[in-house]
Design a protein around this motif. Sequence first.
Motif, PDB file in Angstrom:
ATOM      1  N   ILE A 134       0.850  -1.194   0.000  1.00  0.00           N
ATOM      2  CA  ILE A 134       0.000   0.000   0.000  1.00  0.00           C
ATOM      3  C   ILE A 134       0.885   1.243   0.000  1.00  0.00           C
ATOM      4  O   ILE A 134       1.815   1.352   0.802  1.00  0.00           O
ATOM      5  CB  ILE A 134      -0.911   0.020   1.260  1.00  0.00           C
ATOM      6  CG1 ILE A 134      -1.765  -1.256   1.351  1.00  0.00           C
ATOM      7  CG2 ILE A 134      -1.777   1.283   1.292  1.00  0.00           C
ATOM      8  CD1 ILE A 134      -2.705  -1.479   0.205  1.00  0.00           C
ATOM      9  N   ASP A 135       0.572   2.152  -0.922  1.00  0.00           N
ATOM     10  CA  ASP A 135       1.308   3.411  -0.997  1.00  0.00           C
ATOM     11  C   ASP A 135       0.698   4.370   0.034  1.00  0.00           C
ATOM     12  O   ASP A 135      -0.425   4.848  -0.131  1.00  0.00           O
ATOM     13  CB  ASP A 135       1.183   3.983  -2.421  1.00  0.00           C
ATOM     14  CG  ASP A 135       1.866   5.337  -2.550  1.00  0.00           C
ATOM     15  OD1 ASP A 135       2.429   5.832  -1.547  1.00  0.00           O
ATOM     16  OD2 ASP A 135       1.822   5.896  -3.670  1.00  0.00           O
ATOM     17  N   LEU A 136       1.456   4.641   1.101  1.00  0.00           N
ATOM     18  CA  LEU A 136       0.917   5.450   2.195  1.00  0.00           C
ATOM     19  C   LEU A 136       0.654   6.894   1.773  1.00  0.00           C
ATOM     20  O   LEU A 136      -0.064   7.621   2.441  1.00  0.00           O
ATOM     21  CB  LEU A 136       1.868   5.416   3.402  1.00  0.00           C
ATOM     22  CG  LEU A 136       2.055   4.039   4.050  1.00  0.00           C
ATOM     23  CD1 LEU A 136       3.097   4.106   5.160  1.00  0.00           C
ATOM     24  CD2 LEU A 136       0.732   3.505   4.591  1.00  0.00           C
ATOM     25  N   ASN A 137       1.252   7.295   0.646  1.00  0.00           N
ATOM     26  CA  ASN A 137       1.024   8.660   0.175  1.00  0.00           C
ATOM     27  C   ASN A 137      -0.204   8.766  -0.721  1.00  0.00           C
ATOM     28  O   ASN A 137      -0.585   9.862  -1.123  1.00  0.00           O
ATOM     29  CB  ASN A 137       2.249   9.163  -0.604  1.00  0.00           C
ATOM     30  CG  ASN A 137       3.445   9.265   0.316  1.00  0.00           C
ATOM     31  OD1 ASN A 137       3.330   9.807   1.422  1.00  0.00           O
ATOM     32  ND2 ASN A 137       4.571   8.712  -0.104  1.00  0.00           N
ATOM     33  N   SER A 138      -0.788   7.614  -1.054  1.00  0.00           N
ATOM     34  CA  SER A 138      -1.974   7.636  -1.914  1.00  0.00           C
ATOM     35  C   SER A 138      -3.221   7.494  -1.046  1.00  0.00           C
ATOM     36  O   SER A 138      -3.516   6.416  -0.523  1.00  0.00           O
ATOM     37  CB  SER A 138      -1.903   6.487  -2.934  1.00  0.00           C
ATOM     38  OG  SER A 138      -3.191   6.203  -3.422  1.00  0.00           O
ATOM     39  N   GLU A 139      -3.954   8.595  -0.886  1.00  0.00           N
ATOM     40  CA  GLU A 139      -5.158   8.570  -0.052  1.00  0.00           C
ATOM     41  C   GLU A 139      -6.178   7.529  -0.504  1.00  0.00           C
ATOM     42  O   GLU A 139      -6.721   6.791   0.315  1.00  0.00           O
ATOM     43  CB  GLU A 139      -5.809   9.949  -0.015  1.00  0.00           C
ATOM     44  CG  GLU A 139      -5.565  10.660   1.315  1.00  0.00           C
ATOM     45  CD  GLU A 139      -6.122  12.059   1.317  1.00  0.00           C
ATOM     46  OE1 GLU A 139      -7.330  12.199   1.060  1.00  0.00           O
ATOM     47  OE2 GLU A 139      -5.338  13.002   1.552  1.00  0.00           O
TER      48      GLU A 139
END
Length: 221
Positions: free
Chosen positions: A47-52
């Motif tokens: 999971i990309d933590l910067n992608s809401e």
Amino acid sequence: MIITIDGPSGTGKSTVAKKLADTLGWIYFDTGAMFRTLAYGVIKYEIDLNSEPQLGYFLAHFPVTLKKQNGVTHFFLDDEDATMHLRRPDVTEMASKISTIQAVRQTLAIAQRKLAISGGSSIFDGRDMGTVIFPHADLKIFLTADPQIRAERRYLELVAKNPDPTLTEERVLADILERDTRDMTRDIAPLKPAEDAHVIDTSALSIDEVVAAIKKHIPGP
Ligand code: DC
């Protein structure tokens, strides 16, 4: 009745909370393990933590649930038992990272309050149980201990579980101090004692002594 036990890692929080729950016949909830369960999923599903949107989808569709099996609490991410992965170093590091994210904390706050409703008398251990999640808890405890002693305890715990000749106490201390700083300085729900918490320094105390010290504060019927 709810007792909250907060404090940094290595203060004996979970061992004390478990023992206290056993002696009182209450239910014990390890909220750090809930953060770890989500952290495991973040790593597994990349999971990309910067992608809401990505994080939002993950939080909405991969609920953390607890199931007791043969007296042991297992932590599930959706329908996968994540328990065996929770103490991995990469999961530990990721749990600390995601615990600074508001959406993660909000999702787990709902799950934690649900547990309090469904359980009877309970003990919750974590970082913000007394300050944010259960501000009206019947008893709030905050455990502290000398960082060197916390590192020593954590080191022994880690090598007992997984002998690693490259692991040193200095390394464990550095990691602990880094995570402490992150926990204490984050904007949301930073690690600190609630104003009405009893602070107990466990540096020179055994588990039984800490349990006894907490018991003295439990309000009577
Ligand atoms: O207690 P623990 O080491 O298992 O917690 C794992 C991580 O989760 C740790 O970095 C702090 C964070 N945490 C938190 O922010 N709030 C909680 N209530 C419990 C844990």
